[in-house]
Scaffold this motif. Structure first.
Motif, mmCIF file in Angstrom:
data_model
loop_
_atom_site.group_PDB
_atom_site.id
_atom_site.type_symbol
_atom_site.label_atom_id
_atom_site.label_comp_id
_atom_site.label_asym_id
_atom_site.label_seq_id
_atom_site.Cartn_x
_atom_site.Cartn_y
_atom_site.Cartn_z
ATOM 1 N N HIS A 31 10.912 -5.362 -2.213
ATOM 2 C CA HIS A 31 9.614 -6.012 -2.399
ATOM 3 C C HIS A 31 8.473 -5.008 -2.259
ATOM 4 N N PHE A 32 8.593 -4.117 -1.293
ATOM 5 C CA PHE A 32 7.546 -3.124 -1.029
ATOM 6 C C PHE A 32 7.286 -2.285 -2.284
ATOM 7 N N ASN A 33 8.367 -1.850 -2.930
ATOM 8 C CA ASN A 33 8.226 -0.988 -4.111
ATOM 9 C C ASN A 33 7.579 -1.737 -5.274
ATOM 10 N N GLN A 34 7.900 -3.008 -5.379
ATOM 11 C CA GLN A 34 7.286 -3.810 -6.446
ATOM 12 C C GLN A 34 5.780 -3.920 -6.203
ATOM 13 N N GLN A 35 5.412 -4.045 -4.931
ATOM 14 C CA GLN A 35 3.982 -4.152 -4.603
ATOM 15 C C GLN A 35 3.264 -2.820 -4.852
ATOM 16 N N ILE A 36 3.964 -1.719 -4.626
ATOM 17 C CA ILE A 36 3.351 -0.417 -4.931
ATOM 18 C C ILE A 36 3.002 -0.373 -6.417
ATOM 19 N N LEU A 37 3.944 -0.761 -7.257
ATOM 20 C CA LEU A 37 3.691 -0.708 -8.702
ATOM 21 C C LEU A 37 2.594 -1.674 -9.126
ATOM 22 N N ALA A 38 2.617 -2.867 -8.553
ATOM 23 C CA ALA A 38 1.564 -3.832 -8.905
ATOM 24 C C ALA A 38 0.199 -3.244 -8.570
ATOM 25 N N THR A 39 0.119 -2.527 -7.447
ATOM 26 C CA THR A 39 -1.150 -1.941 -7.027
ATOM 27 C C THR A 39 -1.553 -0.787 -7.941
ATOM 28 N N VAL A 40 -0.577 0.010 -8.354
ATOM 29 C CA VAL A 40 -0.881 1.105 -9.289
ATOM 30 C C VAL A 40 -1.505 0.533 -10.571
ATOM 31 N N PHE A 41 -0.949 -0.579 -11.055
ATOM 32 C CA PHE A 41 -1.537 -1.228 -12.240
ATOM 33 C C PHE A 41 -2.945 -1.725 -11.924
ATOM 34 N N GLU A 42 -3.082 -2.388 -10.771
ATOM 35 C CA GLU A 42 -4.381 -2.965 -10.408
ATOM 36 C C GLU A 42 -5.439 -1.875 -10.266
ATOM 37 N N ARG A 71 -3.480 -1.334 4.086
ATOM 38 C CA ARG A 71 -4.817 -1.236 4.707
ATOM 39 C C ARG A 71 -5.061 -2.414 5.662
ATOM 40 N N ASP A 72 -4.649 -3.574 5.210
ATOM 41 C CA ASP A 72 -4.919 -4.788 5.955
ATOM 42 C C ASP A 72 -3.635 -5.247 6.666
ATOM 43 N N GLU A 73 -3.744 -5.592 7.956
ATOM 44 C CA GLU A 73 -2.557 -5.988 8.743
ATOM 45 C C GLU A 73 -1.767 -7.111 8.087
ATOM 46 N N GLU A 74 -2.496 -8.167 7.736
ATOM 47 C CA GLU A 74 -1.821 -9.355 7.196
ATOM 48 C C GLU A 74 -1.119 -9.034 5.889
ATOM 49 N N GLN A 75 -1.850 -8.350 5.020
ATOM 50 C CA GLN A 75 -1.249 -7.992 3.730
ATOM 51 C C GLN A 75 -0.078 -7.037 3.944
ATOM 52 N N GLY A 76 -0.225 -6.137 4.910
ATOM 53 C CA GLY A 76 0.849 -5.202 5.224
ATOM 54 C C GLY A 76 2.116 -5.936 5.609
#
Ligand SMILES: Cc1ncc(COP(=O)(O)O)c(C=O)c1O
Length: 433
Positions: free
Chosen positions: A301-312, A68-73
């Motif tokens: 790294h991208f996939n790990q962030q997907i999972l972290a977000t699913v938890f969040e 969603r956010d450029e920087e975070q992306g």
């Protein structure tokens, strides 16, 4: 011209490494090839997960959020670290505490003791690479996860089978084998005890609570000249359909120096993300990260962030519930079909698993199930149904490999497909009786 002369020239042989030779002819390759070449065959062999419950919605929501956010992306599209995203390791501390029935404070797990890998298979492989020299020994259940047997072979290690019963690996047999090795002066080669604690692939059996504690105790008592580690593979832990929830073997390792815990999101969420994780005894962490540095210096790294977000976003637990509800129906379909089509064949028995993806079936003693057997040919060619021959799942000598077992997976097929597959398989079995 250059092309022409190279056609006539005697070809110079390729000299593969010893490791490559040890890694040849993995059964998994043959099975995958059969599935691809014969798409009309009903596969009760594939260990793939159920297509219909894959978390498209959840993944879409998480990807939208992290981009969603450029920087975070940019952050999530950058390389990560060898050990894996801190954000996901943090979420996993809470997740593991939940699975153990404890609060994160009670459990007190340091996220720095965790590593994120490319599926749990990579972790299993890294552990073998950092612990086992050629000729070293890993004790395994009979039967056990056949891909891991290939991993052990691939580093030149020896897998020694230990007898199992309906409660998993027999601890008296494990202890007796270790004592025998000690007397024979072989204990210094033993480095690992591999245990699939929940709904084992292939047997569907879980290690009983008492044996979980005993495994840690035995590993410690026989750790004399060097440490013997227990590698707990809890790949199917979250696919529980009924029966008691048990604390892991790892939870019995209070000093945190004996058990390596390997888990994965492949079965509970998505194998396509290839995210596995482990909790590692302190002294092994650096060697494992160093080795992983040689291979990939960090999984996606991208996939790990997907999972972290699913938890969040609080969507993980609900998804696992949905997956389990679907597999429960499939497991019941397979067991009902086993009763219906195999119930009156003398000498046929099977395990009724409380979770996981497999039903382990024993045929009469004289019926062999291997790739070259009359049954496999009849099943695959005439009846167009495929299973995993049980003999692939045994370490040890020819005599130690039971030849009359089949691993039947209920993961991929629909309930109707399972019923049809079991009907065809029973027909194949009757035809060779
Ligand atoms: C017992 C067991 N361990 C580990 C794995 C590896 O899974 P992944 O690498 O997808 O995490 C599997 C996959 O089927 C398995 O059955």
């Amino acid at each position: 011209m250059r092309g022409d002369s190279s056609v006539d020239a005697p070809s110079v042989p390729v000299r593969l490494s010893q490791r490559a030779e040890w890694t040849r002819k993995q059964a998994i390759g043959f099975l995958m090839q059969q599935a691809v070449e014969n798409p009309q065959v009903i596969s009760l062999a594939a260990g793939l997960v159920d297509r219909d419950t894959l978390p498209v919605e959840e993944a879409r929501g998480a990807v939208a959020e992290i981009l969603r956010d450029e920087e975070q992306g940019r952050d999530v599209l950058q390389y990560g670290t060898t050990q894996g995203a801190e954000r996901l390791r943090g979420a996993l501390v809470d997740h593991l505490a939940n699975l153990e029935g404890k609060s994160p404070q009670e459990m007190g797990l340091d996220p720095n003791r965790m590593i994120l890998t490319n599926g749990s298979q990579q972790l299993l492989s890294l552990i073998c690479q950092v612990l086992l020299d050629p000729g070293d020994i890993c004790l395994v259940a009979a039967p056990t996860y056949f891909v891991f047997l290939g991993t052990l072979a691939g580093v030149g290690a020896q897998a020694i089978p230990i007898e199992t019963d309906e409660d998993g690996m027999r601890m008296d047999a494990l202890e007796a084998e270790l004592k025998r090795m000690e007397s024979a002066g072989e204990l210094d080669r033993v480095k690992l005890i591999y245990l699939v604690s929940d709904f084992e692939n292939p047997s569907g059996i879980s290690l009983s609570a008492e044996r979980r504690a005993a495994a840690v105790d035995i590993a410690r008592r026989f750790s004399k000249e060097h440490r013997i580690f227990v590698l707990e593979d809890a790949a199917y832990r979250e696919l529980r359909y009924d029966g008691p929830e048990m604390p892991s073997i790892w939870s019995h390792d209070e000093a945190g120096d004996t058990v390596i815990l390997a888990q994965t999101f492949s079965k509970s969420f998505s194998p396509g993300l290839r995210v596995g994780y482990g909790v590692i005894p302190a002294e092994l962490l650096e060697p494992i990260c160093d080795r992983k540095g040689n291979e990939d210096f960090g999984s996606a790294h991208f996939n790990q962030q997907i999972l972290a977000t699913v938890f969040e976003q609080g969507r993980y637990a609900a998804h696992v519930e949905k997956v389990c509800a679907s597999y429960r129906v499939k497991r019941d379909s397979m067991l009902a079909a086993a009763d219906r089509y195999f119930g009156d064949i003398p000498g046929v028995r099977w395990v009724r698993p409380h979770g996981g993806l497999y039903v382990w079936m024993a045929l009469p003693e004289h019926i062999e199930t291997g790739f070259d057997s009359a049954l496999f040919q009849q099943a695959a060619k005439t009846e167009e149904v495929m299973y995993v021959p049980g003999e692939l799942c045994y370490a040890g000598s020819e005599e130690q490999r039971l030849k009359n077992r089949m691993r039947l997976s209920f993961g991929v097929q629909t309930p109707a497909g399972i019923d049809e597959g079991m009907k065809r398989l029973a027909r194949a079995v009757r035809s060779v009786l």
